[in-house]
Scaffold this motif. Structure first.
Motif, PDB file in Angstrom:
ATOM      1  N   HIS A 149      39.553  37.674  37.791  1.00 54.44           N
ATOM      2  CA  HIS A 149      39.636  38.944  37.075  1.00 54.44           C
ATOM      3  C   HIS A 149      38.269  39.622  37.003  1.00 54.44           C
ATOM      4  O   HIS A 149      38.134  40.824  37.297  1.00 54.44           O
ATOM      5  CB  HIS A 149      40.139  38.721  35.645  1.00 54.44           C
ATOM      6  CG  HIS A 149      41.542  38.216  35.552  1.00 54.44           C
ATOM      7  ND1 HIS A 149      41.865  36.888  35.721  1.00 54.44           N
ATOM      8  CD2 HIS A 149      42.702  38.852  35.282  1.00 54.44           C
ATOM      9  CE1 HIS A 149      43.168  36.735  35.560  1.00 54.44           C
ATOM     10  NE2 HIS A 149      43.701  37.909  35.299  1.00 54.44           N
ATOM     11  N   ARG A 150      37.267  38.855  36.625  1.00 56.93           N
ATOM     12  CA  ARG A 150      35.948  39.460  36.374  1.00 56.93           C
ATOM     13  C   ARG A 150      35.288  39.953  37.654  1.00 56.93           C
ATOM     14  O   ARG A 150      34.605  40.983  37.648  1.00 56.93           O
ATOM     15  CB  ARG A 150      35.051  38.449  35.662  1.00 56.93           C
ATOM     16  CG  ARG A 150      35.561  38.017  34.293  1.00 56.93           C
ATOM     17  CD  ARG A 150      35.693  39.181  33.334  1.00 56.93           C
ATOM     18  NE  ARG A 150      36.271  38.751  32.056  1.00 56.93           N
ATOM     19  CZ  ARG A 150      36.588  39.572  31.063  1.00 56.93           C
ATOM     20  NH1 ARG A 150      36.395  40.877  31.202  1.00 56.93           N
ATOM     21  NH2 ARG A 150      37.119  39.117  29.955  1.00 56.93           N
ATOM     22  N   ALA A 151      35.500  39.251  38.763  1.00 53.34           N
ATOM     23  CA  ALA A 151      34.911  39.706  40.027  1.00 53.34           C
ATOM     24  C   ALA A 151      35.459  41.075  40.413  1.00 53.34           C
ATOM     25  O   ALA A 151      34.718  41.957  40.876  1.00 53.34           O
ATOM     26  CB  ALA A 151      35.177  38.692  41.136  1.00 53.34           C
ATOM     27  N   LEU A 152      36.764  41.287  40.222  1.00 52.03           N
ATOM     28  CA  LEU A 152      37.356  42.577  40.545  1.00 52.03           C
ATOM     29  C   LEU A 152      36.943  43.648  39.546  1.00 52.03           C
ATOM     30  O   LEU A 152      36.599  44.770  39.935  1.00 52.03           O
ATOM     31  CB  LEU A 152      38.876  42.449  40.585  1.00 52.03           C
ATOM     32  CG  LEU A 152      39.447  41.774  41.826  1.00 52.03           C
ATOM     33  CD1 LEU A 152      40.905  41.395  41.617  1.00 52.03           C
ATOM     34  CD2 LEU A 152      39.306  42.676  43.043  1.00 52.03           C
ATOM     35  N   ILE A 153      36.970  43.314  38.272  1.00 52.00           N
ATOM     36  CA  ILE A 153      36.595  44.291  37.248  1.00 52.00           C
ATOM     37  C   ILE A 153      35.157  44.753  37.436  1.00 52.00           C
ATOM     38  O   ILE A 153      34.829  45.930  37.223  1.00 52.00           O
ATOM     39  CB  ILE A 153      36.813  43.697  35.839  1.00 52.00           C
ATOM     40  CG1 ILE A 153      38.306  43.516  35.574  1.00 52.00           C
ATOM     41  CG2 ILE A 153      36.185  44.580  34.768  1.00 52.00           C
ATOM     42  CD1 ILE A 153      38.623  42.701  34.330  1.00 52.00           C
ATOM     43  N   GLU A 154      34.287  43.846  37.863  1.00 45.75           N
ATOM     44  CA  GLU A 154      32.878  44.189  38.065  1.00 45.75           C
ATOM     45  C   GLU A 154      32.623  44.869  39.415  1.00 45.75           C
ATOM     46  O   GLU A 154      31.489  45.222  39.719  1.00 45.75           O
ATOM     47  CB  GLU A 154      32.014  42.933  37.952  1.00 45.75           C
ATOM     48  CG  GLU A 154      31.993  42.322  36.557  1.00 45.75           C
ATOM     49  CD  GLU A 154      31.432  43.259  35.509  1.00 45.75           C
ATOM     50  OE1 GLU A 154      30.471  43.997  35.822  1.00 45.75           O
ATOM     51  OE2 GLU A 154      31.963  43.277  34.381  1.00 45.75           O
TER      52      GLU A 154
ATOM     53  N   THR B  53      44.121  42.760  44.610  1.00 46.30           N
ATOM     54  CA  THR B  53      44.348  42.618  43.181  1.00 46.30           C
ATOM     55  C   THR B  53      44.072  41.163  42.827  1.00 46.30           C
ATOM     56  O   THR B  53      43.780  40.341  43.703  1.00 46.30           O
ATOM     57  CB  THR B  53      45.792  42.962  42.814  1.00 46.30           C
ATOM     58  OG1 THR B  53      46.668  42.009  43.451  1.00 46.30           O
ATOM     59  CG2 THR B  53      46.161  44.371  43.265  1.00 46.30           C
ATOM     60  N   VAL B  54      44.191  40.837  41.549  1.00 48.35           N
ATOM     61  CA  VAL B  54      44.047  39.431  41.172  1.00 48.35           C
ATOM     62  C   VAL B  54      45.080  38.579  41.906  1.00 48.35           C
ATOM     63  O   VAL B  54      44.790  37.464  42.343  1.00 48.35           O
ATOM     64  CB  VAL B  54      44.195  39.263  39.641  1.00 48.35           C
ATOM     65  CG1 VAL B  54      44.315  37.794  39.259  1.00 48.35           C
ATOM     66  CG2 VAL B  54      43.003  39.881  38.930  1.00 48.35           C
ATOM     67  N   GLY B  55      46.280  39.128  42.090  1.00 46.65           N
ATOM     68  CA  GLY B  55      47.327  38.381  42.776  1.00 46.65           C
ATOM     69  C   GLY B  55      46.978  38.032  44.209  1.00 46.65           C
ATOM     70  O   GLY B  55      47.105  36.872  44.629  1.00 46.65           O
ATOM     71  N   SER B  56      46.532  39.013  44.969  1.00 44.99           N
ATOM     72  CA  SER B  56      46.207  38.759  46.378  1.00 44.99           C
ATOM     73  C   SER B  56      44.955  37.905  46.515  1.00 44.99           C
ATOM     74  O   SER B  56      44.871  37.021  47.374  1.00 44.99           O
ATOM     75  CB  SER B  56      46.041  40.078  47.138  1.00 44.99           C
ATOM     76  OG  SER B  56      44.938  40.821  46.643  1.00 44.99           O
TER      77      SER B  56
ATOM     78  N   MET C 228      43.395  43.616  36.559  1.00 48.23           N
ATOM     79  CA  MET C 228      44.393  43.249  35.560  1.00 48.23           C
ATOM     80  C   MET C 228      45.786  43.086  36.171  1.00 48.23           C
ATOM     81  O   MET C 228      46.771  42.901  35.437  1.00 48.23           O
ATOM     82  CB  MET C 228      44.441  44.307  34.449  1.00 48.23           C
ATOM     83  CG  MET C 228      43.215  44.321  33.576  1.00 48.23           C
ATOM     84  SD  MET C 228      43.195  42.905  32.443  1.00 48.23           S
ATOM     85  CE  MET C 228      41.489  42.909  31.927  1.00 48.23           C
ATOM     86  N   ASN C 229      45.887  43.177  37.470  1.00 47.49           N
ATOM     87  CA  ASN C 229      47.165  43.099  38.178  1.00 47.49           C
ATOM     88  C   ASN C 229      47.283  41.746  38.890  1.00 47.49           C
ATOM     89  O   ASN C 229      46.436  41.413  39.718  1.00 47.49           O
ATOM     90  CB  ASN C 229      47.233  44.235  39.209  1.00 47.49           C
ATOM     91  CG  ASN C 229      48.540  44.287  39.970  1.00 47.49           C
ATOM     92  OD1 ASN C 229      49.382  43.416  39.865  1.00 47.49           O
ATOM     93  ND2 ASN C 229      48.693  45.335  40.766  1.00 47.49           N
ATOM     94  N   PRO C 230      48.242  40.880  38.578  1.00 45.88           N
ATOM     95  CA  PRO C 230      49.482  41.161  37.849  1.00 45.88           C
ATOM     96  C   PRO C 230      49.463  40.836  36.356  1.00 45.88           C
ATOM     97  O   PRO C 230      50.449  41.127  35.672  1.00 45.88           O
ATOM     98  CB  PRO C 230      50.487  40.246  38.553  1.00 45.88           C
ATOM     99  CG  PRO C 230      49.672  39.057  38.931  1.00 45.88           C
ATOM    100  CD  PRO C 230      48.305  39.592  39.294  1.00 45.88           C
ATOM    101  N   TRP C 231      48.420  40.191  35.853  1.00 46.45           N
ATOM    102  CA  TRP C 231      48.378  39.887  34.422  1.00 46.45           C
ATOM    103  C   TRP C 231      46.969  40.078  33.910  1.00 46.45           C
ATOM    104  O   TRP C 231      46.016  39.735  34.603  1.00 46.45           O
ATOM    105  CB  TRP C 231      48.820  38.427  34.156  1.00 46.45           C
ATOM    106  CG  TRP C 231      49.023  38.163  32.702  1.00 46.45           C
ATOM    107  CD1 TRP C 231      50.185  38.299  31.989  1.00 46.45           C
ATOM    108  CD2 TRP C 231      48.017  37.783  31.749  1.00 46.45           C
ATOM    109  NE1 TRP C 231      49.954  38.016  30.661  1.00 46.45           N
ATOM    110  CE2 TRP C 231      48.632  37.704  30.489  1.00 46.45           C
ATOM    111  CE3 TRP C 231      46.638  37.529  31.839  1.00 46.45           C
ATOM    112  CZ2 TRP C 231      47.947  37.361  29.319  1.00 46.45           C
ATOM    113  CZ3 TRP C 231      45.946  37.192  30.683  1.00 46.45           C
ATOM    114  CH2 TRP C 231      46.599  37.104  29.436  1.00 46.45           C
TER     115      TRP C 231
END
Length: 315
Positions: free
Chosen positions: A122-127, A161-164, A228-231
Motif C-alpha cells: 500500500h505505502r509504495a503505491l501511495i508514495e 494497484t495493490v491487487g496486481s 487503496m485498491n482493492p482494500w
C-alpha cells in the motif's frame, strides 16, 4: 532441509507451494493463524495457507500465540533446520528465532530497509514509487531489521494497484525464497546488514486512510486510489453519501480553474468525471455509490445526476 513454514494470507501461498514442490526442502509442518469469521454471514473460514497445506497433506498448527509453551513444544517436536516466515501475522520472539540451527528466514514485500512494517505494498503505491521489490532476510528480534540475504526489484507500472502488485511480488518472493534456501544449503548466502539511516516504516492502513483530501495534487490522489485498491478503498462524499473511487487517471497535472478543490469541473460521457484538485485535475473512471456495485464513471453518469460545480468531499 527440514522446514517449518509460517504464513497466513494469499501472499504466502506461492512460497509454500514452491517449497512443497522443491526437492531441496521437506516441509514438516505449517503454522498459520486460527480460522476467522469473515464476510456478511460471518462464517468461519480457514486461512489460504492452511488450505494449501492440507492439499499437500502437511500437518497444520494454528496457535493463538506461537510463543506459548504449547507452540514451542510443537516446534521442538517438528525439529526444523530452518523456519520460513511469509506474512504470518505474529511476532515470533527470541525463543522461536533461536530454535532452528539455521534460524528464521522472512520474505518481505519491499526493498529493505525501505517500507519496514505491515503495509509495504500500500505505502509504495501511495508514495508514488516507480520500483519496489522483495527481500529475503535473516530474522532478528526487530521489526524487519534483520540482515538482507537476497533482493529482487519489481517495476511499478501506472496500471498497478495493490491487487496486481501483490500478485507480482508473491510470485517473485516465492522464486527468491527458493534461491535463498539453495544458497543457505550451499553455504554461499550473503548476510548484508541493513542501513537503518535509510529505513522507512510502512504503517498498517485503515479504512480512514482512504478518504480523499481534494486539497492534495491530482498525482497524490491518483496514487492513493491505486494504493487503496482493492482494500480498503479510496472514497469521498457526494451530497453526504459515500462514494468509493476504484480507478482514476491524471487528467491534467497543471490545470487550474475557478473551482475550489473537490469541485466537479466537467462530466464527460465518454471519459468520466473530471475533478479539480489542489494541483491539477483528476479523471475518475470507476466508482461505487453506496450500496451499489462498482461501475464505470460513464455508466454512473447515465443513472445519477452530477453536473459541473458539484462539490465532492463534503459530509
Amino acid at each position: 532441509m527440514r522446514i517449518v513454514f509460517m504464513g497466513t494470507p494469499d501472499f504466502a501461498v506461492p512460497s509454500l507451494e514452491k517449497l512443497c514442490e522443491a526437492d531441496l526442502t521437506d516441509v514438516v509442518g505449517v503454522i498459520t493463524q486460527p480460522d476467522r469469521k469473515r464476510g456478511r454471514g460471518q462464517n468461519l473460514q480457514a486461512p489460504p495457507v492452511k488450505e494449501v497445506a492440507l492439499d499437500y497433506d502437511i500437518e497444520v498448527y494454528q496457535p493463538q500465540k506461537v510463543t506459548s509453551e504449547e507452540g514451542l513444544d510443537k516446534l521442538e517436536e517438528w525439529a526444523p533446520d530452518l523456519i520460513v516466515v511469509v506474512a504470518y501475522g505474529q511476532i515470533l520472539g527470541k525463543e522461536v528465532l533461536d530454535l532452528p540451527d539455521l534460524g528464521c528466514v522472512n520474505v518481505h514485500a519491499s526493498l529493505l530497509p525501505k517500507y519496514r512494517g505491515a503495509a509495504p505494498l500500500h505505502r509504495a503505491l501511495i508514495e508514488g514509487e516507480d520500483v519496489t521489490g522483495v527481500t529475503t532476510m535473516q530474522m532478528d528480534e526487530g521489526m524487519d531489521t534483520g540482515d538482507i540475504i537476497l533482493q529482487e526489484e519489481v517495476e511499478i507500472i501506472p496500471q498497478d494497484t495493490v491487487g496486481s502488485l501483490h500478485d507480482k511480488l508473491a510470485t517473485t518472493g516465492a522464486n527468491l525464497l527458493l534461491e535463498t534456501l539453495e544458497q543457505i544449503e550451499a553455504g554461499t548466502a550473503p548476510r548484508i546488514p541493513q542501513n537503518s539511516d535509510q529505513a522507512t516504516y510502512a504503517a498498517k492502513v485503515s479504512k480512514e486512510d482512504g478518504e480523499v483530501d481534494w486539497e492534495q495534487s491530482a498525482r497524490d490522489i491518483w496514487n492513493l486510489v491505486r494504493g487503496m485498491n482493492p482494500w480498503p478503498g479510496a472514497y469521498t462524499y457526494k451530497d453526504e453519501e459515500l462514494l468509493k473511487l476504484w480507478d482514476s487517471e491524471i487528467y491534467d497535472e497543471t490545470a487550474s480553474s475557478d473551482f475550489t478543490p473537490g469541485t466537479v469541473v466537467k462530466t464527460d460521457d465518454e471519459q468520466g468525471i473530471i475533478v479539480q484538485t489542489g494541483e491539477g485535475q483528476l479523471l475518475i473512471t470507476q466508482l461505487q455509490p453506496a450500496n451499489k456495485s462498482r461501475m464505470s464513471a460513464t455508466d454512473y453518469l447515465l443513472g445519477y445526476e452530477l453536473e459541473a460545480g458539484v462539490k465532492l468531499g463534503e459530509k
